[in-house]
Design an enzyme around this catalytic site. Structure first.
Site, PDB file in Angstrom:
ATOM      1  N   ASN A 101      36.191  73.695  47.885  1.00  0.00           N
ATOM      2  CA  ASN A 101      34.740  74.184  47.826  1.00  0.00           C
ATOM      3  C   ASN A 101      33.407  73.190  47.791  1.00  0.00           C
ATOM      4  OD1 ASN A 101      35.832  73.780  45.629  1.00  0.00           O
ATOM      5  ND2 ASN A 101      34.529  75.751  44.687  1.00  0.00           N
ATOM      6  N   ASP A 131      39.548  78.518  47.510  1.00  0.00           N
ATOM      7  CA  ASP A 131      39.384  78.814  46.367  1.00  0.00           C
ATOM      8  C   ASP A 131      37.715  79.017  46.258  1.00  0.00           C
ATOM      9  OD1 ASP A 131      40.614  79.094  43.787  1.00  0.00           O
ATOM     10  OD2 ASP A 131      39.774  77.420  43.470  1.00  0.00           O
ATOM     11  N   ASN A 184      35.566  82.789  36.267  1.00  0.00           N
ATOM     12  CA  ASN A 184      36.235  83.314  37.558  1.00  0.00           C
ATOM     13  C   ASN A 184      37.470  83.590  37.945  1.00  0.00           C
ATOM     14  OD1 ASN A 184      33.641  84.708  38.089  1.00  0.00           O
ATOM     15  ND2 ASN A 184      33.249  83.528  39.811  1.00  0.00           N
ATOM     16  N   ASP A 237      42.111  75.013  36.841  1.00  0.00           N
ATOM     17  CA  ASP A 237      41.296  75.204  37.259  1.00  0.00           C
ATOM     18  C   ASP A 237      39.799  74.910  36.659  1.00  0.00           C
ATOM     19  OD1 ASP A 237      38.703  76.237  39.027  1.00  0.00           O
ATOM     20  OD2 ASP A 237      40.129  78.193  37.832  1.00  0.00           O
TER      21      ASP A 237
END
Ligand SMILES: [Zn+2]
Length: 426
Positions: free
Chosen positions: A94, A152, A278, A305
């Site tokens: 992303n 993702d 998130n 993450d």
């Protein structure tokens, strides 16, 4: 160049070796493992009192490069990884542009050649622009070097696209890593639905939004007989679903991050946007269920993450600020503190979830994630008992957004070695 690591205590979840052993690294591979090795031509590291494991692997990292390099870039993200003991990181697509095409994959690989030595493995997008509409060309992405597929950051709301991606990805040996949240139930909402969202008078992201998608993906994996990997699992219901499908023999694996078994949504009231992530930090029952699932093996992998954001972005109001926290430089210490020292998992199991298991999910092969003869000379050396205080000003990452600032932790990286070269030394 040869490197001889002497007197360290080996942590090898693959089970081949244990106790105190010496390792000789030569020409990028582990060439000898034994007692009292000597080599007068090798540089020597005395690892007495330290633990020696395969280089840590983080299969869920956001490097923000190309396009968002005010948050992080491939060089600083790699430095942060080395500082945290990671020799291999897989980066999410992303970026800007999205890594949905071979050119962007090639750019990331090329930039990574100039980093500190950390292996950077690109993950290709499932859909063009991560818009969830049109599937990317998996064949071309695979040829360009992606190790997995994911949208993702964005859930794949179109079940037909997800089913197609599982089937076609599987055919090419690419596992789909799924960000599970029903977008219609979470859009524009910053915190978990519950006591904290009510206290703040905000609409929340309900646990069921994650669990519905976990259930859908588990059913799709069962029906298509393909492998699916669920990203950053955060709720009690999600781990119950995954546990049930694993028992049935469905090829479902999953990961979680330290924040989901250490913190709860109460942290939002104390730290505001620093605790916004998130999926969101959840209720105590969820945190306890995640910890139990790490312990019983339902959760395969520990990831970060790692999601760097600038101080300006995190200074925005809670609703407007971006979600995410950095993690590369605190993960080992947090996992050791809250899993190993807390008596939840033996050391081998903590390390397995940070080496062997992610290597298996990504299908890296070639003994990556193991300490074995002929394996890559990727090694992490750490002091399991050293206590320190998390200070974001010490981070190599451009991102300082962590809710763990000021926390006392136990366990510290002393050396990170990739391809037989020392890429970080405390
Ligand atoms: Zn995600």
């Amino acid at each position: 160049m040869k490197l001889l690591i002497q007197n360290g205590t080996i942590v090898d979840p693959a089970g081949g070796i244990s106790g105190q052993k010496d390792l000789l690294l030569d020409n990028g591979v582990i060439t000898m493992i034994g007692d009292h090795l000597s080599d007068t031509t090798a540089q020597v590291i005395d690892a007495a009192g330290l633990h020696v494991s395969a280089g840590l692997i983080d299969m869920h990292v956001h490097l923000r490069d190309p396009g968002l390099t005010h948050k992080e870039d491939i060089l600083t993200g790699s430095e942060a990884a080395a500082h945290g003991g990671f020799t291999t990181i897989a980066c999410m697509p992303n970026t800007k542009p999205v890594m949905d095409n071979p050119d962007t994959v090639a750019y990331v690989k090329k930039r990574a050649q100039h980093n500190c030595g950390v292996h950077v493995l690109p993950i290709g997008a499932v859909s063009i622009g991560e818009r969830g509409e049109q599937r990317t060309n998996f064949k071309d992405l695979k040829a360009a070097g992606v190790v997995a597929l994911s949208d993702d950051g964005m859930p794949i709301m179109n079940a037909n696209l997800m089913r197609d991606a599982l089937l076609r990805g599987n055919r090419r040996g690419l596992t789909v890593l799924s960000h599970c949240e029903d977008d219609t139930m979470v859009h524009g909402r910053g915190v978990n639905e519950g006591r904290v969202s009510r206290a703040l008078g905000m609409p929340g992201r309900p646990a069921i939004a994650e669990e519905l998608m976990v259930m859908r993906d588990a059913m799709l994996a069962e029906e298509t007989r393909t492998a699916v990997h669920i990203c950053h699992v955060s709720t009690a219901g999600s781990v119950n679903i995954i546990r049930q499908f694993k028992r049935k023999g469905v090829r479902i694996t999953c990961e979680t991050c330290p924040q989901y078994f250490i913190l709860t949504h109460e942290e939002i009231l104390r730290q505001g946007t620093m605790a916004k992530v998130n999926p969101p930090l959840r209720a105590t029952k969820d945190r306890d269920a995640i910890l139990a699932a790490v312990k019983d093996g339902t959760i395969d992998c520990l990831v970060t993450d790692h999601a760097p954001h600038s101080a300006e972005e995190k200074a925005l109001p809670l609703v407007a600020a971006p979600a995410g926290m950095v993690g590369l430089e605190t993960a080992l210490a947090l996992n050791l503190t809250y899993l190993y020292h807390a008596g939840v998992l033996p050391l081998e199991e903590v390390i397995a979830k940070m080496t062997l298991r992610p290597a298996e999910v990504l299908g890296l092969g070639g003994s990556v994630g193991m300490l074995a003869l002929g394996a890559p000379a990727d090694v992490t050396i750490f002091d399991v008992n050293e206590e320190w205080t998390v200070d974001p000003s010490d981070f190599r990452s451009k991102g300082r957004n962590t809710p763990f600032a000021g926390m006392q932790v136990k366990g510290r990286v002393r050396y990170t070695i990739a391809d037989g070269k020392i890429i970080y030394k405390a």
